[in-house]
Design an enzyme around this catalytic site. Structure first.
Site, PDB file in Angstrom:
ATOM      1  N   ASP A  37       0.867  -1.180   0.000  1.00 17.50           N
ATOM      2  CA  ASP A  37       0.000   0.000   0.000  1.00 17.50           C
ATOM      3  C   ASP A  37       0.903   1.228   0.000  1.00 17.50           C
ATOM      4  O   ASP A  37       1.666   1.457   0.950  1.00 17.50           O
ATOM      5  CB  ASP A  37      -0.900  -0.017   1.243  1.00 17.50           C
ATOM      6  CG  ASP A  37      -1.852   1.177   1.263  1.00 17.50           C
ATOM      7  OD1 ASP A  37      -1.584   2.180   0.569  1.00 17.50           O
ATOM      8  OD2 ASP A  37      -2.855   1.107   1.983  1.00 17.50           O
ATOM      9  N   TRP A  62      -5.011   6.791  -7.544  1.00 17.71           N
ATOM     10  CA  TRP A  62      -6.476   6.878  -7.436  1.00 17.71           C
ATOM     11  C   TRP A  62      -6.927   7.394  -8.791  1.00 17.71           C
ATOM     12  O   TRP A  62      -6.738   8.563  -9.109  1.00 17.71           O
ATOM     13  CB  TRP A  62      -6.861   7.841  -6.325  1.00 17.71           C
ATOM     14  CG  TRP A  62      -8.332   7.959  -6.084  1.00 17.71           C
ATOM     15  CD1 TRP A  62      -9.283   8.374  -6.980  1.00 17.71           C
ATOM     16  CD2 TRP A  62      -9.038   7.657  -4.870  1.00 17.71           C
ATOM     17  NE1 TRP A  62     -10.521   8.343  -6.396  1.00 17.71           N
ATOM     18  CE2 TRP A  62     -10.405   7.914  -5.103  1.00 17.71           C
ATOM     19  CE3 TRP A  62      -8.644   7.199  -3.617  1.00 17.71           C
ATOM     20  CZ2 TRP A  62     -11.371   7.739  -4.123  1.00 17.71           C
ATOM     21  CZ3 TRP A  62      -9.613   7.025  -2.648  1.00 17.71           C
ATOM     22  CH2 TRP A  62     -10.963   7.292  -2.898  1.00 17.71           C
ATOM     23  N   TYR A 126      -9.140  15.019  -9.413  1.00 14.15           N
ATOM     24  CA  TYR A 126      -8.174  14.030  -9.909  1.00 14.15           C
ATOM     25  C   TYR A 126      -6.917  14.741 -10.446  1.00 14.15           C
ATOM     26  O   TYR A 126      -5.792  14.415 -10.067  1.00 14.15           O
ATOM     27  CB  TYR A 126      -8.831  13.177 -11.003  1.00 14.15           C
ATOM     28  CG  TYR A 126      -7.868  12.308 -11.776  1.00 14.15           C
ATOM     29  CD1 TYR A 126      -7.214  11.235 -11.172  1.00 14.15           C
ATOM     30  CD2 TYR A 126      -7.601  12.557 -13.125  1.00 14.15           C
ATOM     31  CE1 TYR A 126      -6.324  10.438 -11.889  1.00 14.15           C
ATOM     32  CE2 TYR A 126      -6.724  11.765 -13.840  1.00 14.15           C
ATOM     33  CZ  TYR A 126      -6.090  10.708 -13.218  1.00 14.15           C
ATOM     34  OH  TYR A 126      -5.203   9.936 -13.932  1.00 14.15           O
TER      35      TYR A 126
HETATM   36  N1  LIG Z   1      -5.975   4.866 -17.922  1.00 13.93           N
HETATM   37  C1  LIG Z   1      -5.819   6.058 -18.486  1.00 13.93           C
HETATM   38  O1  LIG Z   1      -6.427   6.361 -19.524  1.00 13.93           O
HETATM   39  C2  LIG Z   1      -4.868   7.057 -17.890  1.00 13.93           C
HETATM   40  C3  LIG Z   1      -4.886   8.354 -18.410  1.00 13.93           C
HETATM   41  C4  LIG Z   1      -4.008   9.301 -17.883  1.00 13.93           C
HETATM   42  C5  LIG Z   1      -3.113   8.952 -16.889  1.00 13.93           C
HETATM   43  N2  LIG Z   1      -3.125   7.698 -16.385  1.00 13.93           N
HETATM   44  C6  LIG Z   1      -2.184   7.403 -15.281  1.00 13.93           C
HETATM   45  O2  LIG Z   1      -1.554   6.172 -15.528  1.00 13.93           O
HETATM   46  C7  LIG Z   1      -1.251   5.540 -14.286  1.00 13.93           C
HETATM   47  C8  LIG Z   1      -1.765   4.114 -14.319  1.00 13.93           C
HETATM   48  O3  LIG Z   1      -3.166   4.170 -14.510  1.00 13.93           O
HETATM   49  P1  LIG Z   1      -4.032   2.880 -14.855  1.00 13.93           P
HETATM   50  O4  LIG Z   1      -4.885   3.217 -16.010  1.00 13.93           O
HETATM   51  O5  LIG Z   1      -3.172   1.679 -14.891  1.00 13.93           O
HETATM   52  O6  LIG Z   1      -4.959   2.879 -13.552  1.00 13.93           O
HETATM   53  P2  LIG Z   1      -5.630   1.656 -12.799  1.00 13.93           P
HETATM   54  O7  LIG Z   1      -5.922   0.546 -13.729  1.00 13.93           O
HETATM   55  O8  LIG Z   1      -6.730   2.274 -12.000  1.00 13.93           O
HETATM   56  O9  LIG Z   1      -4.462   1.183 -11.843  1.00 13.93           O
HETATM   57  C9  LIG Z   1      -4.091   1.899 -10.710  1.00 13.93           C
HETATM   58  C10 LIG Z   1      -3.611   0.889  -9.700  1.00 13.93           C
HETATM   59  O10 LIG Z   1      -3.182   1.584  -8.537  1.00 13.93           O
HETATM   60  C11 LIG Z   1      -3.563   0.790  -7.435  1.00 13.93           C
HETATM   61  N3  LIG Z   1      -3.623   1.556  -6.208  1.00 13.93           N
HETATM   62  C12 LIG Z   1      -4.569   2.429  -5.801  1.00 13.93           C
HETATM   63  N4  LIG Z   1      -4.279   2.875  -4.581  1.00 13.93           N
HETATM   64  C13 LIG Z   1      -3.140   2.272  -4.192  1.00 13.93           C
HETATM   65  C14 LIG Z   1      -2.353   2.310  -3.024  1.00 13.93           C
HETATM   66  N5  LIG Z   1      -2.689   3.066  -1.974  1.00 13.93           N
HETATM   67  N6  LIG Z   1      -1.240   1.540  -2.972  1.00 13.93           N
HETATM   68  C15 LIG Z   1      -0.897   0.760  -4.003  1.00 13.93           C
HETATM   69  N7  LIG Z   1      -1.601   0.683  -5.143  1.00 13.93           N
HETATM   70  C16 LIG Z   1      -2.710   1.432  -5.229  1.00 13.93           C
HETATM   71  C17 LIG Z   1      -4.927   0.249  -7.812  1.00 13.93           C
HETATM   72  O11 LIG Z   1      -5.241  -0.876  -7.018  1.00 13.93           O
HETATM   73  P3  LIG Z   1      -6.780  -1.245  -6.743  1.00 13.93           P
HETATM   74  O12 LIG Z   1      -7.369  -1.544  -8.086  1.00 13.93           O
HETATM   75  O13 LIG Z   1      -6.686  -2.422  -5.831  1.00 13.93           O
HETATM   76  O14 LIG Z   1      -7.392  -0.034  -6.121  1.00 13.93           O
HETATM   77  C18 LIG Z   1      -4.692  -0.108  -9.273  1.00 13.93           C
HETATM   78  O15 LIG Z   1      -4.232  -1.426  -9.411  1.00 13.93           O
HETATM   79  C19 LIG Z   1      -1.865   6.424 -13.200  1.00 13.93           C
HETATM   80  O16 LIG Z   1      -0.859   7.262 -12.688  1.00 13.93           O
HETATM   81  C20 LIG Z   1      -2.878   7.250 -13.938  1.00 13.93           C
HETATM   82  O17 LIG Z   1      -3.095   8.497 -13.303  1.00 13.93           O
HETATM   83  C21 LIG Z   1      -3.979   6.725 -16.855  1.00 13.93           C
END
Ligand SMILES: NC(=O)c1ccc[n+]([C@@H]2O[C@H](COP(=O)([O-])OP(=O)(O)OC[C@H]3O[C@@H](n4cnc5c(N)ncnc54)[C@H](OP(=O)(O)O)[C@@H]3O)[C@@H](O)[C@H]2O)c1
Length: 287
Positions: A37, A62, A126
């Site tokens: 975490d 998040w 966000y």
């Molecule tokens: N997807 C997009 O289109 C997009 C666009 C712009 C930027 N981003 C950035 O890309 C990055 C990855 O995003 P993603 O799309 O892979 O998001 P995601 O699928 O929501 O993955 C985020 C992960 O972070 C974990 N997490 C949340 N709180 C945590 C904590 N306290 N300790 C450890 N892990 C934690 C979540 O676990 P749980 O599921 O168990 O909560 C989840 O596995 C992020 O920085 C996001 O802001 C993504």
């Protein structure tokens, strides 16, 4: 040999990174939220010490846009404060940090691509919390030990996303509606993951934009999904962004510039149309 540690490894980008590193037979430790975490500073320091990676890629965040508005303080702990603790742990252990951020740090009023150093002004909770995270890593970036990599509009074979949703609509024989007055860069998460790995290998510090080339509206993207499925893109009707609640919190234009890649000796990610076509056979759209 580079040793990799991925935090937030259970998310979309974290899983893509694991795929890329597995293909390259790289030594990788992948920690999901259950393993580590990020808001537990002591556990973060212990994990960095125990695994002694050369590079730590932070994919934890998040990411639920709507709930962040209601629960900004909680989102801030993960997207902001935890990144500061992570950066300090990396600095103390001489670990290179790659921290992933978002196009939502911008306000969307530009009409040309945002440079990596363009002024930021997030509209949403966000975006605000992610900006705090960028600033928490900025000291390590300035010291040459970290990179901030902004990405956007990800689609992937992992998880659910707009591309998968549009494919489902097409397969069900329905008509789609998609926003045509909001602009960004649809990005294959595998492209973003490969770019992050290549960047970390250069050791370059700074801010980088890991998004596809070109610019698209959601309607353009949906139309392209329909076309690649052999269907008529005309089945996707335009819709204004303000039909959605909270539209004012979303930047209308987040096309990002890619000049910094050249400074790291890397080419930017391919154009979004080429990427989508290349990704299509890998997306498991029938799943
Ligand atoms: N997807 C997009 O289109 C997009 C666009 C712009 C930027 N981003 C950035 O890309 C990055 C990855 O995003 P993603 O799309 O892979 O998001 P995601 O699928 O929501 O993955 C985020 C992960 O972070 C974990 N997490 C949340 N709180 C945590 C904590 N306290 N300790 C450890 N892990 C934690 C979540 O676990 P749980 O599921 O168990 O909560 C989840 O596995 C992020 O920085 C996001 O802001 C993504």
């Amino acid at each position: 040999m580079t040793r990799w540690l991925i935090t937030g490894a259970g998310g979309v980008l974290g899983r893509e990174l694991q795929d890329v590193l597995r293909d390259r037979r790289a030594e990788t430790v992948a920690l999901t939220r259950r393993d580590l975490d990020l808001t537990d500073g002591r556990a973060v320091r212990a994990a960095v010490r125990r695994h002694q990676p050369s590079v730590l890629v932070n994919c934890a965040a998040w990411t639920d846009f709507h709930s962040a508005e209601e629960r900004e303080a909680e989102a801030l702990r993960i997207n902001g404060a935890a990144v500061g603790a992570l950066a300090r742990a990396c600095a103390d252990a001489s670990v290179r940090l790659v921290h992933v951020s978002t196009d939502y740090v911008f306000d969307g009023t530009a009409r040309r691509p945002y440079a990596e150093d363009a002024p930021v002004r997030p509209l949403s909770a966000y975006g605000r919390t992610k900006l705090v995270g960028e600033r928490a890593a900025a000291g390590l970036v300035a010291a040459g030990g970290a990179a901030i990599v902004r990405t956007a509009w990800l689609y992937s074979r992992h998880g659910t996303d707009f591309v998968r949703a549009m494919a489902r609509v097409e397969r069900a024989g329905g008509r789609a509606e998609a926003v045509d007055d909001e602009w960004g860069q649809p990005t294959w998460a595998a492209d973003a993951a490969r770019q992050i790995v290549a960047l970390a290998r250069t050791g370059a510090a700074g801010v980088f934009h890991a998004t596809s080339g070109g610019a698209a509206s959601r309607r353009d993207l949906a139309g392209e999904v329909f076309r690649l499925l052999g269907a008529d893109p005309g089945r996707v009707a335009p819709m204004p962004a303000d039909r959605f609640p909270g539209a004012h919190l979303r930047p209308r234009y987040t096309v990002l510039g890619h000049a910094a890649w050249a400074r790291a000796g890397l080419a930017p990610i391919q154009h979004w149309r080429a990427a989508l076509e290349a990704a299509f056979p890998h997306l498991d759209l029938d799943a």
